[in-house]
Design an enzyme around this catalytic site. Structure first.
Site, PDB file in Angstrom:
ATOM      1  N   ASP A 172      48.977  19.874   6.766  1.00  0.00           N
ATOM      2  CA  ASP A 172      47.575  20.297   6.680  1.00  0.00           C
ATOM      3  C   ASP A 172      46.915  19.385   5.645  1.00  0.00           C
ATOM      4  O   ASP A 172      47.509  19.142   4.588  1.00  0.00           O
ATOM      5  CB  ASP A 172      47.493  21.767   6.217  1.00  0.00           C
ATOM      6  CG  ASP A 172      46.110  22.361   6.416  1.00  0.00           C
ATOM      7  OD1 ASP A 172      46.003  23.423   7.027  1.00  0.00           O
ATOM      8  OD2 ASP A 172      45.121  21.746   5.930  1.00  0.00           O
ATOM      9  N   ILE A 212      45.694  31.824   9.999  1.00  0.00           N
ATOM     10  CA  ILE A 212      46.574  32.107  11.143  1.00  0.00           C
ATOM     11  C   ILE A 212      47.943  31.452  10.949  1.00  0.00           C
ATOM     12  O   ILE A 212      48.987  32.099  11.113  1.00  0.00           O
ATOM     13  CB  ILE A 212      45.918  31.683  12.482  1.00  0.00           C
ATOM     14  CG1 ILE A 212      44.633  32.491  12.709  1.00  0.00           C
ATOM     15  CG2 ILE A 212      46.889  31.897  13.642  1.00  0.00           C
ATOM     16  CD1 ILE A 212      43.803  32.049  13.905  1.00  0.00           C
ATOM     17  N   GLU A 231      39.282  24.412  29.894  1.00  0.00           N
ATOM     18  CA  GLU A 231      39.474  25.788  30.386  1.00  0.00           C
ATOM     19  C   GLU A 231      38.132  26.466  30.694  1.00  0.00           C
ATOM     20  O   GLU A 231      38.093  27.498  31.372  1.00  0.00           O
ATOM     21  CB  GLU A 231      40.214  26.622  29.326  1.00  0.00           C
ATOM     22  CG  GLU A 231      39.362  26.890  28.076  1.00  0.00           C
ATOM     23  CD  GLU A 231      40.063  27.669  26.984  1.00  0.00           C
ATOM     24  OE1 GLU A 231      41.203  27.325  26.656  1.00  0.00           O
ATOM     25  OE2 GLU A 231      39.449  28.624  26.458  1.00  0.00           O
ATOM     26  N   ALA A 289      45.441  27.592  19.681  1.00  0.00           N
ATOM     27  CA  ALA A 289      44.254  27.258  18.891  1.00  0.00           C
ATOM     28  C   ALA A 289      43.113  26.765  19.796  1.00  0.00           C
ATOM     29  O   ALA A 289      42.257  27.559  20.194  1.00  0.00           O
ATOM     30  CB  ALA A 289      44.625  26.218  17.838  1.00  0.00           C
ATOM     31  N   ARG A 290      43.123  25.501  20.156  1.00  0.00           N
ATOM     32  CA  ARG A 290      42.107  24.949  21.048  1.00  0.00           C
ATOM     33  C   ARG A 290      42.750  23.930  21.978  1.00  0.00           C
ATOM     34  O   ARG A 290      43.524  23.072  21.530  1.00  0.00           O
ATOM     35  CB  ARG A 290      40.989  24.266  20.246  1.00  0.00           C
ATOM     36  CG  ARG A 290      39.999  25.230  19.591  1.00  0.00           C
ATOM     37  CD  ARG A 290      39.164  25.985  20.622  1.00  0.00           C
ATOM     38  NE  ARG A 290      38.202  26.907  20.049  1.00  0.00           N
ATOM     39  CZ  ARG A 290      38.444  28.201  19.796  1.00  0.00           C
ATOM     40  NH1 ARG A 290      39.620  28.723  20.048  1.00  0.00           N
ATOM     41  NH2 ARG A 290      37.485  28.971  19.305  1.00  0.00           N
ATOM     42  N   HIS A 319      43.738  32.293  27.319  1.00  0.00           N
ATOM     43  CA  HIS A 319      43.021  32.367  26.046  1.00  0.00           C
ATOM     44  C   HIS A 319      42.846  33.838  25.646  1.00  0.00           C
ATOM     45  O   HIS A 319      41.717  34.338  25.549  1.00  0.00           O
ATOM     46  CB  HIS A 319      41.666  31.658  26.122  1.00  0.00           C
ATOM     47  CG  HIS A 319      41.141  31.242  24.782  1.00  0.00           C
ATOM     48  ND1 HIS A 319      40.390  30.120  24.584  1.00  0.00           N
ATOM     49  CD2 HIS A 319      41.261  31.810  23.556  1.00  0.00           C
ATOM     50  CE1 HIS A 319      40.055  30.016  23.305  1.00  0.00           C
ATOM     51  NE2 HIS A 319      40.579  31.051  22.653  1.00  0.00           N
TER      52      HIS A 319
HETATM   53  C1  COI Z   1      38.257  32.358  18.481  1.00  0.00           C
HETATM   54  O1  COI Z   1      38.001  33.389  17.847  1.00  0.00           O
HETATM   55  O2  COI Z   1      38.069  31.237  17.966  1.00  0.00           O
HETATM   56  C2  COI Z   1      38.766  32.446  19.854  1.00  0.00           C
HETATM   57  O3  COI Z   1      39.426  31.544  20.290  1.00  0.00           O
HETATM   58  C3  COI Z   1      38.414  33.656  20.695  1.00  0.00           C
HETATM   59  C4  COI Z   1      37.831  33.434  22.072  1.00  0.00           C
HETATM   60  C5  COI Z   1      36.998  34.629  22.480  1.00  0.00           C
HETATM   61  C6  COI Z   1      37.057  32.186  22.286  1.00  0.00           C
END
Ligand code: COI
Length: 324
Positions: free
Chosen positions: A173, A154, A261, A231-232, A293
Site C-alpha cells: 500500500d 477493508i 460490468e 474491489a473494482r 458485485h
Molecule cells: C461500494 O460501496 O463501493 C460498492 O462497490 C457497492 C456497490 C453498490 C457499487
C-alpha cells in the site's frame, strides 16, 4: 431540504423511509441512474444521491450544478464514478458512504475458502449425485501466504478475520498503517506478486491502480496463484487474466467485480446474450467463481449506505460535513 435519490433498489426503500423521517427531508426516489435525461427528476432539489452506476462526469456535474443542486453523495465507498476534480472546480460538494468494512471482508474470506476447497466443482458434482473425491483436493490456509493489496479499512478487516486461520500476511500500500502492520509485513508490490500464494485486492480504482494486475504483474506471480477481487473490476486487465486462467498461471480466481460490468451486474439478463466476452467465457471454468458485485450486500451495510448517503447530503449542505 429536497433530495433526488437515484438508483434506488427495492431493498433500500424501508431504510430510505426511516432516514427520511428522521431527517425531515423531502425525497424524489427513482430506480434510474442519474443522466442528462433523468436529471429533470431532480428539479427543485438541493442534493442528489446515487449508488455507484451513475457516471458523474464533468459534463453531467456541470448540468447538475446549473440546475441549482449543491451537493452529491454516493451511497458507496468507491468514488471512481465521480469526477472529483470537476466537482471541486464547480463548487459542488461530494460525499461517499464509508459503511463498515465487514460485509466485503466477510465475502472475501468466503470466496477465498470456496476457492481453496473447490466448492464450485464440488457443488456441480453433488447436484448430479457424483459424490466422488477426485479433483476436489484443497489447500489449507495455515500453509499459505496471503498478499493484501490495499490496507485501508477493508484490507485490514480481511486480515483481522483471517488471522485465526494461521496464514502469513504480506501487504502492499502506498500509505502503510499501524493496524495493518500488526498483521502483515509491508513490501513493494512487485515483491508481493512474487511471494504470495493468494492475493486479494482492496485498492481504490485510480489512474495509478488501473490494470494493476496486467501481463507483467501476472508473470511475476507464483504458478497456480489464487486471485481475488472484491474491489473494482478495472484493477485487472481481463484479457491478461483470461490468458492466465487458460495457461494455469492463475490456479483459482474469485471475482465479485468485473471490468465493464456496468449494464450487466445488478440487472436481470436471463433472456439476453451476455455482452461481456471475458465474463461469459470465464464463468465456465471450474476454478473461477464470479458473483454479481454483491460483496457489500448485507442488511446491515445497506442500512448504513442509505443512512450515510442521505445524512451526508444534509451534512454537506449545512456545513457539518466536509466535501471529499
Ligand atoms: C461500494 O460501496 O463501493 C460498492 O462497490 C457497492 C456497490 C453498490 C457499487
Amino acid at each position: 431540504m429536497k433530495f433526488a435519490v437515484y438508483e434506488v433498489r427495492p431493498d433500500e426503500t424501508q431504510d430510505i423511509a426511516r432516514v427520511q423521517q428522521a431527517l425531515g427531508v423531502e425525497l424524489v426516489c427513482t430506480p434510474e441512474t442519474c443522466t442528462a435525461e433523468t436529471l429533470a427528476l431532480a428539479a427543485g432539489c438541493d442534493g442528489i444521491s446515487t449508488c455507484g452506476y451513475s457516471a458523474l462526469d464533468a459534463a453531467l456535474l456541470a448540468k447538475i450544478k446549473a440546475q441549482g443542486i449543491r451537493a452529491v453523495t454516493t451511497r458507496t465507498v468507491g468514488t471512481n464514478h465521480i469526477d472529483l476534480t470537476a466537482a471541486h472546480a464547480l463548487g459542488l460538494a461530494v460525499g461517499n458512504a464509508n459503511y463498515g468494512p465487514e460485509s466485503v471482508a466477510d465475502y472475501t474470506v468466503m470466496l477465498l475458502l470456496m476457492l481453496l476447497r473447490n466448492y464450485k466443482p464440488a457443488m456441480w458434482l453433488q447436484q448430479v449425485n457424483d459424490f466422488s473425491l477426485p479433483g476436489l483436493i484443497g489447500r489449507q490456509l495455515r500453509h499459505l501466504t496471503v498478499g493484501v493489496v490495499g490496507t485501508g479499512r477493508i484490507g485490514c478487516q480481511v486480515m483481522q478475520d483471517l488471522s485465526g486461520f494461521g496464514c502469513r500476511f504480506i501487504a502492499a500500500d502506498p500509505h502503510p498503517n499501524e493496524k495493518a502492520a500488526q498483521y502483515a509485513t509491508y513490501m513493494p508490490l512487485e515483491q508481493l506478486w512474487q511471494e504470495a500464494d493468494c492475493i486479494t485486492l482492496h485498492a481504490p480504482l485510480l489512474e495509478s491502480t488501473y490494470h494493476m494486475v496486467d501481463r507483467k504483474a501476472l508473470s511475476m506471480m507464483k504458478d497456480g496463484v489464487v486471485l481475488i477481487n472484491c474491489a473494482r473490476g478495472p484493477l485487472m486487465d481481463m484479457e491478461a487474466v483470461t490468458e492466465a486462467v487458460e495457461s494455469g498461471k492463475i490456479g483459482r480466481l474469485g471475482l465479485d467485480v468485473f471490468e465493464n460490468e456496468e449494464g450487466i451486474y445488478h440487472e436481470n439478463h436471463k433472456y439476453d446474450d451476455l455482452k461481456n466476452r471475458e465474463m461469459a467465457y470465464l464463468r465456465q471454468f471450474r476454478n473461477v467463481v464470479l458473483t454479481q458485485h454483491m460483496a457489500f450486500y448485507t442488511e446491515e451495510a445497506v442500512a448504513e449506505m442509505v443512512e450515510l448517503g442521505l445524512r451526508g447530503l444534509v451534512g454537506l449542505l449545512d456545513g457539518s460535513q466536509t466535501s471529499l
